[in-house]
Design a protein around this motif. Structure first.
Motif, PDB file in Angstrom:
ATOM      1  N   ARG A 309      -2.890  -6.097  -1.821  1.00 43.78           N
ATOM      2  CA  ARG A 309      -1.749  -5.072  -2.068  1.00 43.78           C
ATOM      3  C   ARG A 309      -0.431  -5.527  -1.732  1.00 43.78           C
ATOM      4  O   ARG A 309      -0.026  -5.196  -0.794  1.00 43.78           O
ATOM      5  CB  ARG A 309      -2.167  -3.663  -1.668  1.00 43.78           C
ATOM      6  N   LEU A 312       1.936  -2.944  -0.783  1.00 45.99           N
ATOM      7  CA  LEU A 312       1.818  -1.864   0.172  1.00 45.99           C
ATOM      8  C   LEU A 312       2.484  -2.016   1.591  1.00 45.99           C
ATOM      9  O   LEU A 312       2.853  -3.160   1.938  1.00 45.99           O
ATOM     10  CB  LEU A 312       0.193  -2.036   0.583  1.00 45.99           C
ATOM     11  N   ASP A 330       2.461   2.572  -1.466  1.00 42.43           N
ATOM     12  CA  ASP A 330       1.827   1.679  -2.328  1.00 42.43           C
ATOM     13  C   ASP A 330       2.502   1.859  -3.536  1.00 42.43           C
ATOM     14  O   ASP A 330       3.497   2.573  -3.837  1.00 42.43           O
ATOM     15  CB  ASP A 330       0.462   1.753  -2.386  1.00 42.43           C
ATOM     16  N   PRO A 339      -3.272   3.562  -6.123  1.00 40.67           N
ATOM     17  CA  PRO A 339      -2.568   3.141  -4.853  1.00 40.67           C
ATOM     18  C   PRO A 339      -3.211   3.563  -3.722  1.00 40.67           C
ATOM     19  O   PRO A 339      -3.827   4.737  -3.543  1.00 40.67           O
ATOM     20  CB  PRO A 339      -1.061   3.720  -5.138  1.00 40.67           C
ATOM     21  N   THR A 343       3.452   6.332  -4.050  1.00 32.04           N
ATOM     22  CA  THR A 343       4.323   5.371  -4.357  1.00 32.04           C
ATOM     23  C   THR A 343       5.647   5.766  -3.821  1.00 32.04           C
ATOM     24  O   THR A 343       5.914   7.037  -3.468  1.00 32.04           O
ATOM     25  CB  THR A 343       4.317   5.339  -5.905  1.00 32.04           C
TER      26      THR A 343
END
Length: 449
Positions: A309, A312, A330, A339, A343
């Motif tokens: 990720r 992240l 994320d 995610p 976000t």
């Protein structure tokens, strides 16, 4: 015996004089000042049962605003448009009259319900705050969104960045908060981009410029964003969302074994950002200073070092109280991705709605408004064009903002409540007006022009 009577009479006279002086001072105050004092001094109602929340957690269900039809952004090849919905409601707790819950969801993703965050303000020194402040989430969104765009710009350029850090400081201000013309402002946003890389200064400058153009939250602040506010009074809007008793048992939140929130062991400061509000200005009490309060919130966005990720991030963020929080963000990586954390633009959106919720709380207290319940329902429409290219650009097109209240107060009083709440909202004014923004970039510890 006579001396004793004189002493008692003297003491009684003194206390009567004190009471009279206090009474004169009290009734010489504006009603708004008296109402705020009572609001701050009186504890909230105590309840037998409380919903137990994590500071950050996934929503159980898809958000269903009652004041408008949520709209999924048009999908056009080469664009990454996204509309984000936020709904806030107060959380009843006798230890905090500013406790609230913000629910947020990016639309257009299958089986994605989004997140809720708990926000709190004004915890007494040494007291456990139930969550970060609304403007902390707002500033987290600004910092982590720019961090994301730096990473994407580097990918477009094919450049390896060993390390990226983004520091953002937002300076907020009230102007005569208790007056009819009172307003809140985001005066300035100061940003440092800190990169470690073997790439040349010229290439890093190109990455910086690409990131700034595609920095959606930054563009929302830099330009005047269209705001479409609406007041909804006594509608059929109270079935799914109500203010209910609640609490958070810990500052730590865990989702899928990832710790999404915690308070740092020691308050953490940015490396390059300098304070813009003097300590003596921030610390002086009194209504004049409160009504013209200046304060700052900073956020430091760093990689969470998760190879699966890459977007992240771990963000350290300040609050109006001394502690700093560590929360995670994320991003969506592909269609129907989920995610691991909210976000960056979800934080920015819900922070905006939570800030407005704080102002409705304060304004209703100042006006001594009679009401049953209130909440905020927002949708902000974001647009990103030419993604994955050197021409990436981003915009916040429109912020749709709905204040819902259940009250039998006269229409004129409710209109005044509505307009004053909008005017005092720092986050909303930051969108409505063009913000003064300064950005510096450091490469391997050296400031580059």
């Amino acid at each position: 015996m006579k001396n004793k009577s004189k002493i008692i009479l003297g003491i009684t006279s003194f206390f009567v004089a004190v009471v009279l002086v206090c009474g004169v001072i009290w009734f010489s105050m504006a009603s708004e000042e008296r109402n705020i004092i009572l609001f701050m001094m009186m504890k909230g109602e105590r309840y037998d049962n409380y919903q137990e929340y994590q500071v950050i957690d996934r929503n159980d269900e898809t958000l269903a605003p009652t004041s408008f039809e949520r709209v999924v952004a048009d999908t056009i090849e080469g664009n990454n448009n996204c509309n984000i919905v936020a709904i806030t409601e107060m959380v009843k707790n006798e230890n905090s009259k500013m406790l609230k819950k913000g629910m947020v969801q990016s639309t257009g993703f299958d089986d994605y319900t989004g997140w809720h965050v708990i926000a709190d303000e004004g915890a007494a020194e040494g007291s456990y705050p139930f969550g970060p402040s609304p403007l902390s989430y707002y500033t987290v969104g600004v910092a982590s969104n720019l961090h994301t765009q730096i990473l994407k710009a580097a990918q477009v350029k094919g450049v390896v960045l060993e390390n990226v850090k983004v520091e953002v400081l937002n300076k907020f201000r009230w102007h005569e908060m208790m007056s009819p013309d009172g307003a809140g402002f985001l005066d300035e946003t100061n940003t440092n981009i800190i990169i470690e890389s073997s790439a040349s200064e010229e290439v890093i400058q190109e990455i910086k410029e690409m990131a700034l153009k595609s920095w959606t939250a930054g563009e929302a602040l830099r330009n005047e964003t269209e705001i479409e506010p609406t007041l909804v009074v006594n509608g059929e809007n109270w079935v799914n969302y109500r203010a209910t008793p609640g609490t958070t048992l810990s500052e730590e939140s865990f989702v899928d074994n990832l710790r999404l929130s915690s308070i740092t062991n020691e308050p953490k400061k940015p490396r390059y950002l300098k304070p813009v509000v003097k300590d003596e200005e921030a610390g002086i009490l009194g209504f004049k200073n409160m009504a013209n309060m200046e304060f700052e919130i900073f956020a430091i966005s760093e990689s969470a070092e998760n190879s699966k990720r890459p977007y992240l991030k771990k963000i350290t963020v300040s609050t109006p109280t001394p502690e700093t929080w560590e929360i995670y963000s994320d991003e969506f990586m592909r269609a129907n991705d989920h995610p691991l954390a909210p976000t960056s633009l979800e934080y920015f959106t819900v922070g905006t709605a939570l800030c407005l919720t704080s102002q409705t709380t304060l304004v209703s207290a100042m006006m001594d408004l009679e009401f049953t319940d209130y909440r905020i329902e927002n949708q902000i429409d974001y647009r990103q064009e030419a993604i994955h290219t050197a021409e990436m650009v981003s915009y916040a097109d429109t912020a749709h903002s709905y204040i819902l209240i259940e009250s039998d107060e006269p229409k004129e009083r409710l209109e005044s409540f509505y307009n004053k709440s909008l005017s005092l909202c720092f986050a909303g004014e930051g969108l409505k007006n063009a913000t003064n923004m300064t950005t510096y970039c450091y490469l391997n510890g050296t400031l580059i022009e």
